[in-house]
Design a protein around this motif. Sequence first.
Motif, PDB file in Angstrom:
ATOM      1  N   PHE A   1       9.380   6.637  13.708  1.00 30.41           N
ATOM      2  CA  PHE A   1      10.690   6.959  13.133  1.00 30.41           C
ATOM      3  C   PHE A   1      10.525   7.267  11.642  1.00 30.41           C
ATOM      4  N   VAL A   2       9.694   8.247  11.332  1.00 28.72           N
ATOM      5  CA  VAL A   2       9.412   8.581   9.940  1.00 28.72           C
ATOM      6  C   VAL A   2       9.625  10.072   9.714  1.00 28.72           C
ATOM      7  N   TRP A   3       9.817  10.421   8.455  1.00 29.05           N
ATOM      8  CA  TRP A   3       9.877  11.813   8.023  1.00 29.05           C
ATOM      9  C   TRP A   3       9.014  11.953   6.784  1.00 29.05           C
TER      10      TRP A   3
ATOM     11  N   PRO B   1       0.792  -1.236   0.000  1.00 33.01           N
ATOM     12  CA  PRO B   1       0.000   0.000   0.000  1.00 33.01           C
ATOM     13  C   PRO B   1       0.819   1.277   0.000  1.00 33.01           C
ATOM     14  N   GLY B   2       2.130   1.158  -0.024  1.00 29.14           N
ATOM     15  CA  GLY B   2       2.988   2.334   0.092  1.00 29.14           C
ATOM     16  C   GLY B   2       3.492   2.480   1.509  1.00 29.14           C
ATOM     17  N   ASN B   3       4.573   3.234   1.676  1.00 29.75           N
ATOM     18  CA  ASN B   3       5.137   3.437   3.015  1.00 29.75           C
ATOM     19  C   ASN B   3       5.859   4.762   3.086  1.00 29.75           C
ATOM     20  N   ASP B   4       5.979   5.286   4.309  1.00 30.01           N
ATOM     21  CA  ASP B   4       6.723   6.512   4.555  1.00 30.01           C
ATOM     22  C   ASP B   4       8.205   6.197   4.722  1.00 30.01           C
ATOM     23  N   ALA B   5       9.039   7.189   4.470  1.00 29.43           N
ATOM     24  CA  ALA B   5      10.473   7.053   4.706  1.00 29.43           C
ATOM     25  C   ALA B   5      10.725   6.865   6.192  1.00 29.43           C
TER      26      ALA B   5
ATOM     27  N   ALA C   1      16.583   6.393   3.230  1.00 26.37           N
ATOM     28  CA  ALA C   1      15.229   6.568   2.710  1.00 26.37           C
ATOM     29  C   ALA C   1      14.728   7.974   2.990  1.00 26.37           C
ATOM     30  N   ILE C   2      15.007   8.491   4.197  1.00 23.63           N
ATOM     31  CA  ILE C   2      14.581   9.843   4.562  1.00 23.63           C
ATOM     32  C   ILE C   2      15.307  10.871   3.696  1.00 23.63           C
ATOM     33  N   ALA C   3      16.620  10.712   3.539  1.00 29.96           N
ATOM     34  CA  ALA C   3      17.392  11.657   2.737  1.00 29.96           C
ATOM     35  C   ALA C   3      16.931  11.658   1.282  1.00 29.96           C
ATOM     36  N   THR C   4      16.624  10.486   0.747  1.00 29.83           N
ATOM     37  CA  THR C   4      16.157  10.386  -0.637  1.00 29.83           C
ATOM     38  C   THR C   4      14.786  11.010  -0.799  1.00 29.83           C
TER      39      THR C   4
END
Length: 264
Positions: free
Chosen positions: A126-128, A55-59, A151-154
């Motif tokens: 722990f997401v951005w 379903p998709g996910n956050d960084a 993943a967060i930096a990207t």
Amino acid sequence: MSASAPQVDGLEARPASPAPAAARRRPAWHAATVASVASETPNARRIVLDVPTWPGNDAGQHLDLRLTAEDGYQASRSYSIASSGNGTRLTLAVDRVDGGEVSPFLVDAVEVGDALEVHGPLGGWFVWRPGVSERPVQLIAGGSGIVPLAAIATAHANAGDPSPFRLLYAVRTPDDVFFRPELDRAAATGLAVTHVYSRRAPDGATVPAGRLTRDALAEAVFPPAAGAQVYVCGSTPFVEQVLRWLAELGHDTTDVRAERFGGS
């Protein structure tokens, strides 16, 4: 990405921002097929999974990965996700843990076309997310703890988000750097990256190899007055040391989110 079993320290006192619709869906088990594999470091492998029902996910989120042997025996471990967004292809990077039950198979034996199962997306702390805040963001990674932070930096780079970003990455040698192409692309769009090499520095480096120190950390990260949101990820000893130093340097611990990794 890190070995296994991410454990999040609940240091942030304020409530997290509401998750987008995809991230609010209940975690579920999904059939996954290995789409590609590649060497990430001498001890780690990048694995891309095709998950049609994802379903998709956050960084910064993670998943549980389950292996089933021919005799029916099952083993599962948690891994951070190195990709984010609404796509149905997930990127993992698994570091081999000597004596581990799952990571040696994923690093040494898994092949394109193999069927796996994944449970997720997991974790909302722990997401951005781009566009939520323009506060500075400080990423601090130890070894394979770079995975969720990459993943967060990207995600930050892809969104063109204006938040100031810095990364402090402690790693053994230049050969042990994960996601170098992705980090280089993020650096080209504004990510300030500082590497600390504990065993061998690159040729021509002006700073000799050595473990991360409090002084080196203080020099590399945003000062306490900047009010940065801080994400720390790595082994338990690394995370505990960094948290102590941040507190000693005057950083507000309610602005720190930490994730630790164990063996697999």
